[in-house]
Design a protein around this motif. Structure first.
Motif, PDB file in Angstrom:
ATOM      1  N   ASN A  83       0.815  -1.209   0.000  1.00 32.26           N
ATOM      2  CA  ASN A  83       0.000   0.000   0.000  1.00 32.26           C
ATOM      3  C   ASN A  83       0.853   1.266   0.000  1.00 32.26           C
ATOM      4  OD1 ASN A  83      -2.766   1.112   0.198  1.00 32.26           O
ATOM      5  ND2 ASN A  83      -2.018   1.952   2.135  1.00 32.26           N
TER       6      ASN A  83
ATOM      7  N   HIS B  75      -8.330  -1.872  -0.227  1.00 34.50           N
ATOM      8  CA  HIS B  75      -7.954  -3.197   0.260  1.00 34.50           C
ATOM      9  C   HIS B  75      -9.133  -3.830   0.981  1.00 34.50           C
ATOM     10  CE1 HIS B  75      -3.562  -3.511  -0.469  1.00 34.50           C
ATOM     11  NE2 HIS B  75      -3.635  -2.195  -0.488  1.00 34.50           N
TER      12      HIS B  75
ATOM     13  N   LYS C 285      -1.244   2.946  -3.725  1.00 36.73           N
ATOM     14  CA  LYS C 285      -2.438   3.218  -2.935  1.00 36.73           C
ATOM     15  C   LYS C 285      -3.666   2.677  -3.666  1.00 36.73           C
ATOM     16  CE  LYS C 285      -0.476   5.723   0.340  1.00 36.73           C
ATOM     17  NZ  LYS C 285      -0.482   5.346   1.769  1.00 36.73           N
TER      18      LYS C 285
END
Length: 318
Positions: A256, A263, A260
């Motif tokens: 991450n 999730h 980005k």
């Protein structure tokens, strides 16, 4: 337990069933499987096919005869299951299999031996098995299972009909879980597939209160982000297998930092990129240590990693 065949295995089963119906099925079968391929479901189906006393018109196991009922109750004397005891399958285990293999069937026309994790046969055990495979008794079948990238004695492989059992695509796996569990939220199904090995393992998991286990673990990770180490420690002490879930969370949290994106699993939001790299290295070392020394106290071994993940804000700087 889910016993129906997953869609990605149907064509293979049609081929094996046709071979068996035409008396052309090899007496030694080797299933080389990818992670999450549900090879246990396939092998169990084939065992039932061979031992069934009343096949259907499409030559599938009936599920109702005496033989099928004995398999369901795990009491069929013409079926032998061999799996590792500890880290390996020893020669004494194979000798017991050999004693069983020379006996005549007691309930029908055939016998089946299923050897799980056959790559864990010791050299002497593998050679003892090879002797059986070189001259198998009539209507006695051997089904060997092993992960695709693992090794096995070359002469055993040469005696077997080898099949590569592929894992389903993510879409296939999720579609199947949605059919099996329409009342479970989509994100829970996705998370289970992310942490477990394929839809059949997920099915076993959900059939044993898995949805509640997912909720408790995700809450424990959120607690870790709030510097509360106790919930995650209790979760891991109760179910050491969940250590792999924590490892996946570390990897997802690290990824991450580079990409980005949304999730489906909780992330360790309070750790920096460098700290996550260090945490992953600690996790790998811990996993290897536990694999090499399974008798170690699990809670004591995992505590340094949890303490690192729970370090105070003052230490959270690159």
């Amino acid at each position: 337990m889910i016993t129906s065949l997953p869609p990605w295995q149907e064509r293979l089963v049609e081929q094996l069933s046709a071979q068996f119906a035409n008396h052309r099925l090899a007496q030694t079968l080797l299933f080389d499987y990818e992670k999450g391929a549900a090879v246990e479901t396939l092998s169990n189906y084939l065992v039932r096919l061979i031992l069934c006393q009343s096949h259907t018109a499409k030559y599938t196991p009936c599920g109702h005869c005496h033989s099928c009922h004995m398999l369901e109750s795990e009491s069929h004397s013409d079926f032998y299951s061999l799996a590792p005891k500890g880290q390996s399958i020893g020669v004494d285990d194979v000798r017991l299999l050999q004693d069983w293999s020379v006996q005549k069937p007691t309930h029908g026309h055939g016998k089946v031996a299923l050897i799980e994790q056959s790559h864990k046969l010791t050299p002497s055990a593998a050679n003892a098995l090879l002797k059986m495979l070189e001259e198998p008794k009539e209507n006695t079948y051997f089904i060997l299972l092993k992960p695709l990238q693992s090794s096995l004695l070359t002469t055993i492989i040469s005696r077997a009909q080898r099949w590569v059992i592929h894992s389903p695509s993510p879409t296939q796996a999720l579609d199947l879980l949605q059919q099996w569990y329409p009342d479970i939220h989509l994100e829970r199904l996705q998370l289970a597939l992310h942490w477990l090995d394929g839809p059949t393992e997920c099915a076993e998991f959900f059939n044993n209160n898995g949805e509640d286990e997912l909720s408790k673990f995700t809450q424990a990770v959120e607690g870790l982000n709030q510097h509360d180490i106790d919930p995650i420690a209790q979760q891991l002490e109760k179910s050491p297998d969940k250590l792999s879930w924590l490892g996946q969370i570390i990897i997802d949290s690290l990824q991450n930092h580079f990409h980005k994106r949304d999730h489906i699993c909780p992330l360790l939001t309070q750790l920096t990129q460098n700290q996550l790299i260090d945490a992953w290295q600690m996790f790998v070392q811990l996993r290897e240590k536990l694999a090499q020394h399974p008798a170690l106290n699990f809670s004591l071994q995992v505590y340094p990693l949890l303490s690192y993940l729970n370090q105070p804000e003052s230490n959270r700087a690159d």
